[in-house]
Scaffold this motif. Sequence first.
Motif, PDB file in Angstrom:
ATOM      1  N   ILE A   9      39.097  32.281  -7.788  1.00 10.48           N
ATOM      2  CA  ILE A   9      38.002  32.885  -7.287  1.00 10.48           C
ATOM      3  C   ILE A   9      38.507  33.934  -6.105  1.00 10.48           C
ATOM      4  N   ILE A  10      39.395  33.306  -5.233  1.00 10.92           N
ATOM      5  CA  ILE A  10      39.653  34.304  -3.937  1.00 10.92           C
ATOM      6  C   ILE A  10      40.239  35.491  -4.599  1.00 10.92           C
ATOM      7  N   LEU A  11      41.090  35.040  -5.554  1.00 12.23           N
ATOM      8  CA  LEU A  11      41.965  36.505  -6.057  1.00 12.23           C
ATOM      9  C   LEU A  11      41.101  37.205  -6.986  1.00 12.23           C
ATOM     10  N   SER A  12      40.027  36.580  -7.292  1.00 18.63           N
ATOM     11  CA  SER A  12      39.326  37.866  -8.343  1.00 18.63           C
ATOM     12  C   SER A  12      38.748  38.876  -7.356  1.00 18.63           C
ATOM     13  N   GLY A  13      38.627  38.883  -6.046  1.00 18.92           N
ATOM     14  CA  GLY A  13      38.127  39.803  -5.300  1.00 18.92           C
ATOM     15  C   GLY A  13      36.625  39.749  -4.923  1.00 18.92           C
ATOM     16  N   ALA A  14      36.185  38.547  -5.378  1.00 16.38           N
ATOM     17  CA  ALA A  14      34.623  38.481  -5.284  1.00 16.38           C
ATOM     18  C   ALA A  14      34.288  38.263  -3.879  1.00 16.38           C
ATOM     19  N   ILE A  15      35.170  37.304  -3.229  1.00 16.36           N
ATOM     20  CA  ILE A  15      34.872  37.374  -1.641  1.00 16.36           C
ATOM     21  C   ILE A  15      35.160  38.412  -0.861  1.00 16.36           C
ATOM     22  N   GLY A  16      36.145  39.144  -1.448  1.00 15.82           N
ATOM     23  CA  GLY A  16      36.453  40.672  -0.844  1.00 15.82           C
ATOM     24  C   GLY A  16      35.389  41.619  -0.758  1.00 15.82           C
ATOM     25  N   PHE A  17      34.802  41.725  -2.253  1.00 22.48           N
ATOM     26  CA  PHE A  17      33.556  42.588  -2.115  1.00 22.48           C
ATOM     27  C   PHE A  17      32.520  42.154  -1.320  1.00 22.48           C
ATOM     28  N   LEU A  18      32.254  40.820  -1.057  1.00 25.32           N
ATOM     29  CA  LEU A  18      31.431  40.379  -0.101  1.00 25.32           C
ATOM     30  C   LEU A  18      31.526  40.866   1.277  1.00 25.32           C
ATOM     31  N   GLN A  19      32.620  40.596   1.652  1.00 29.93           N
ATOM     32  CA  GLN A  19      33.046  41.105   3.098  1.00 29.93           C
ATOM     33  C   GLN A  19      33.108  42.658   3.135  1.00 29.93           C
ATOM     34  N   LEU A  20      33.395  43.353   1.853  1.00 35.18           N
ATOM     35  CA  LEU A  20      33.084  44.846   2.058  1.00 35.18           C
ATOM     36  C   LEU A  20      31.601  45.184   2.369  1.00 35.18           C
ATOM     37  N   ASN A  21      30.704  44.495   1.545  1.00 33.52           N
ATOM     38  CA  ASN A  21      29.282  44.767   1.623  1.00 33.52           C
ATOM     39  C   ASN A  21      28.841  44.693   3.035  1.00 33.52           C
ATOM     40  N   PHE A  22      29.249  43.616   3.700  1.00 30.12           N
ATOM     41  CA  PHE A  22      28.850  43.320   4.960  1.00 30.12           C
ATOM     42  C   PHE A  22      29.353  44.414   5.881  1.00 30.12           C
ATOM     43  N   LEU A  23      30.729  44.645   5.915  1.00 34.35           N
ATOM     44  CA  LEU A  23      31.166  45.774   6.574  1.00 34.35           C
ATOM     45  C   LEU A  23      30.342  46.907   6.490  1.00 34.35           C
ATOM     46  N   GLN A  24      29.937  47.385   5.143  1.00 37.30           N
ATOM     47  CA  GLN A  24      29.017  48.612   4.965  1.00 37.30           C
ATOM     48  C   GLN A  24      27.554  48.337   5.488  1.00 37.30           C
ATOM     49  N   ASP A  25      27.019  47.099   5.214  1.00 37.68           N
ATOM     50  CA  ASP A  25      25.642  46.990   5.950  1.00 37.68           C
ATOM     51  C   ASP A  25      25.604  46.989   7.625  1.00 37.68           C
ATOM     52  N   THR A  26      26.843  46.606   8.047  1.00 36.43           N
ATOM     53  CA  THR A  26      26.982  46.742   9.428  1.00 36.43           C
ATOM     54  C   THR A  26      27.339  48.092  10.054  1.00 36.43           C
ATOM     55  N   GLY A  27      27.559  49.091   9.296  1.00 33.67           N
ATOM     56  CA  GLY A  27      27.841  50.382   9.739  1.00 33.67           C
ATOM     57  C   GLY A  27      29.344  50.187  10.065  1.00 33.67           C
ATOM     58  N   SER A  28      30.362  49.397   9.725  1.00 31.24           N
ATOM     59  CA  SER A  28      31.512  49.545  10.135  1.00 31.24           C
ATOM     60  C   SER A  28      32.314  50.430   9.170  1.00 31.24           C
ATOM     61  N   LEU A  29      31.738  50.612   7.888  1.00 30.95           N
ATOM     62  CA  LEU A  29      32.391  51.240   6.874  1.00 30.95           C
ATOM     63  C   LEU A  29      31.267  51.893   6.370  1.00 30.95           C
ATOM     64  N   SER A  30      31.555  53.185   5.479  1.00 26.36           N
ATOM     65  CA  SER A  30      30.401  54.089   4.790  1.00 26.36           C
ATOM     66  C   SER A  30      29.848  53.445   3.543  1.00 26.36           C
ATOM     67  N   SER A  31      28.622  53.362   3.481  1.00 27.44           N
ATOM     68  CA  SER A  31      28.161  52.718   2.270  1.00 27.44           C
ATOM     69  C   SER A  31      28.496  53.982   1.053  1.00 27.44           C
ATOM     70  N   GLN A  32      28.843  55.091   1.319  1.00 29.95           N
ATOM     71  CA  GLN A  32      29.053  56.004   0.581  1.00 29.95           C
ATOM     72  C   GLN A  32      30.507  56.202  -0.090  1.00 29.95           C
ATOM     73  N   MET A  33      31.417  55.096   0.095  1.00 32.15           N
ATOM     74  CA  MET A  33      32.621  55.007  -0.340  1.00 32.15           C
ATOM     75  C   MET A  33      32.851  55.277  -1.807  1.00 32.15           C
ATOM     76  N   ASP A  34      33.648  56.056  -2.392  1.00 34.65           N
ATOM     77  CA  ASP A  34      33.909  56.099  -3.848  1.00 34.65           C
ATOM     78  C   ASP A  34      34.552  54.769  -4.296  1.00 34.65           C
ATOM     79  N   LYS A  35      34.393  54.523  -5.723  1.00 34.20           N
ATOM     80  CA  LYS A  35      34.739  53.214  -6.305  1.00 34.20           C
ATOM     81  C   LYS A  35      36.169  52.993  -6.144  1.00 34.20           C
ATOM     82  N   THR A  36      36.942  53.830  -6.079  1.00 36.56           N
ATOM     83  CA  THR A  36      38.463  53.530  -5.942  1.00 36.56           C
ATOM     84  C   THR A  36      38.533  53.069  -4.570  1.00 36.56           C
TER      85      THR A  36
END
Length: 209
Positions: A9-36
């Motif tokens: 589960i951890i290596l699948s990247g699911a938790i990593g994507f949840l963390q990414l969504n959190f960082l985007q929602d809080t404005g730490s990262l752009s919500s317009q990042m490309d898929k790569t």
Amino acid sequence: MQQQLLTSIILSGAIGFLQLNFLQDTGSLSSQMDKTSKTQVAIALSLLDYFIYQLTASVLVGRLSSHYAALVTLVVTMVVVLPLTIISGMGYRKYLTVVNHHKEGKSQLSQLTPRESAFDVPGTIRVYIFDFDHTFIMGGYISNLSYADNQSGEFVIVADPDKRFDNPEMTEADVVRIMNDIYLKQATSVYVDAKNRLKYYLIYSDSAG
């Protein structure tokens, strides 16, 4: 078996994507990042999560039964990952602040796209839109801002409740004059959409900008 499942589960990247969504929602990262870029960030976060998971598991080996060890390892990993995600977002913003301090007078770095920096702010935004030929397109207040996959973005403009929509004969010079008059009272900016050959003159409310 449980540990193998949790590792997968951890290596699948699911938790990593949840963390990414959190960082985007809080404005730490752009919500317009490309898929790569999204995938790269999610993988990096997942590898960090895996390291924490493995470190915790190694500490608990032989101290608890395999059933409880797997459960405790997962809980500890989640407890560590959440504040670590928050701290990493804050740290990245702080890093940009320090770098920009040394770039005073030069172009500033931002975790957001220019469009996000211009439009994703609290409060109301009054906008006057002109094309590159100085033709007035529309003016009013921005409502229901959204972004398309191509990052061009769409939004609804509503009329001033007192003055209705702006006079179609308004010139770009008129808008510049308005912005100069309120420069010291309200935040303003000009967003240039080179792709669609449009200029957005923006006036922010006191709670925006």
